[in-house]
Write a protein that holds these residues in place. Structure first.
Motif, mmCIF file in Angstrom:
data_model
loop_
_atom_site.group_PDB
_atom_site.id
_atom_site.type_symbol
_atom_site.label_atom_id
_atom_site.label_comp_id
_atom_site.label_asym_id
_atom_site.label_seq_id
_atom_site.Cartn_x
_atom_site.Cartn_y
_atom_site.Cartn_z
ATOM 1 N N LEU A 123 0.854 -1.190 0.000
ATOM 2 C CA LEU A 123 0.000 0.000 0.000
ATOM 3 C C LEU A 123 0.884 1.232 0.000
ATOM 4 C CD1 LEU A 123 -2.783 -0.856 2.610
ATOM 5 C CD2 LEU A 123 -3.079 -0.587 0.167
ATOM 6 N N THR B 258 -5.728 4.419 7.261
ATOM 7 C CA THR B 258 -6.869 4.456 6.349
ATOM 8 C C THR B 258 -8.120 5.034 7.013
ATOM 9 O OG1 THR B 258 -7.531 2.203 6.921
ATOM 10 C CG2 THR B 258 -6.026 2.468 5.048
ATOM 11 N N TRP B 259 -8.030 5.404 8.280
ATOM 12 C CA TRP B 259 -9.180 5.970 9.001
ATOM 13 C C TRP B 259 -8.670 6.956 10.041
ATOM 14 C CZ3 TRP B 259 -10.733 6.308 14.076
ATOM 15 C CH2 TRP B 259 -12.053 6.677 14.301
ATOM 16 N N LYS C 171 -5.301 1.868 10.870
ATOM 17 C CA LYS C 171 -5.252 1.197 9.570
ATOM 18 C C LYS C 171 -6.311 0.109 9.602
ATOM 19 C CE LYS C 171 -2.253 -1.124 6.325
ATOM 20 N NZ LYS C 171 -0.900 -1.622 6.083
ATOM 21 N N GLY D 80 -8.438 -0.270 6.649
ATOM 22 C CA GLY D 80 -8.694 -0.651 5.262
ATOM 23 C C GLY D 80 -7.662 -1.654 4.807
ATOM 24 N N ILE E 79 -3.561 4.364 -1.081
ATOM 25 C CA ILE E 79 -4.417 5.002 -0.078
ATOM 26 C C ILE E 79 -4.611 6.445 -0.514
ATOM 27 C CG2 ILE E 79 -4.690 5.645 2.339
ATOM 28 C CD1 ILE E 79 -2.756 3.329 3.013
ATOM 29 N N GLU E 80 -5.830 6.770 -0.920
ATOM 30 C CA GLU E 80 -6.158 8.115 -1.380
ATOM 31 C C GLU E 80 -6.524 8.997 -0.187
ATOM 32 O OE1 GLU E 80 -6.169 9.459 -4.458
ATOM 33 O OE2 GLU E 80 -5.431 7.632 -5.407
ATOM 34 N N ALA F 291 -8.680 11.219 2.315
ATOM 35 C CA ALA F 291 -10.087 11.219 2.714
ATOM 36 C C ALA F 291 -10.674 12.605 2.453
ATOM 37 C CB ALA F 291 -10.213 10.857 4.192
ATOM 38 N N HIS G 214 -12.931 7.813 6.299
ATOM 39 C CA HIS G 214 -12.222 6.703 5.654
ATOM 40 C C HIS G 214 -11.476 7.170 4.414
ATOM 41 C CE1 HIS G 214 -14.273 3.622 8.068
ATOM 42 N NE2 HIS G 214 -15.295 4.458 8.035
ATOM 43 N N ASN G 215 -10.241 6.707 4.288
ATOM 44 C CA ASN G 215 -9.465 6.960 3.079
ATOM 45 C C ASN G 215 -9.819 5.874 2.065
ATOM 46 O OD1 ASN G 215 -7.917 7.960 5.468
ATOM 47 N ND2 ASN G 215 -6.648 8.814 3.861
ATOM 48 N N LEU H 253 -9.402 3.172 -0.807
ATOM 49 C CA LEU H 253 -8.308 2.346 -1.312
ATOM 50 C C LEU H 253 -8.558 2.082 -2.789
ATOM 51 C CD1 LEU H 253 -7.995 -0.290 1.547
ATOM 52 C CD2 LEU H 253 -6.649 1.766 1.195
#
Length: 103
Positions: A3, A9-10, A23, A25, A44-45, A47, A52-53, A55
């Protein structure tokens, strides 16, 4: 799955001591899928409007679509630090591959 884009991711959208980053996601894959898509990569884009980011799964990896061009800024001519760096680079001996010295 590798990744790229950050370790979390959150987040709970709070600051200071109340900030929580996790993390949660995950992208799942198995061995046969990984053999078929060897260059796959998870991104990981950022947010936007969510906790949430997102994926994103790229199955062909990252490819550079364009050659980065060098652009000279005329204001560098008047910057003393830039002038010194330039003079030092042009007068220093070249060691090894000539292309390795180019920035």
């Amino acid at each position: 799955m590798p990744l790229k884009g950050g370790p979390f991711t959150w987040n709970n959208k709070r600051t200071d001591e109340a900030s929580i980053l996790k993390k949660i996601g995950i992208i799942f894959f198995n061995f046969s899928w990984n053999r078929k898509f060897k260059k796959s990569l998870g991104i990981i884009e950022p947010a936007l409007g969510s906790y949430h980011n997102p994926l994103v799964l790229l199955t062909k990896g990252l490819k550079r679509r364009f050659k980065k061009e060098f652009k000279f800024e005329s204001k560098w001519l008047f910057d003393q630090e830039c002038k010194e760096i330039n003079e030092n680079e042009w007068t220093s001996p070249m060691i090894g591959n000539k292309r390795a010295k180019m920035h």
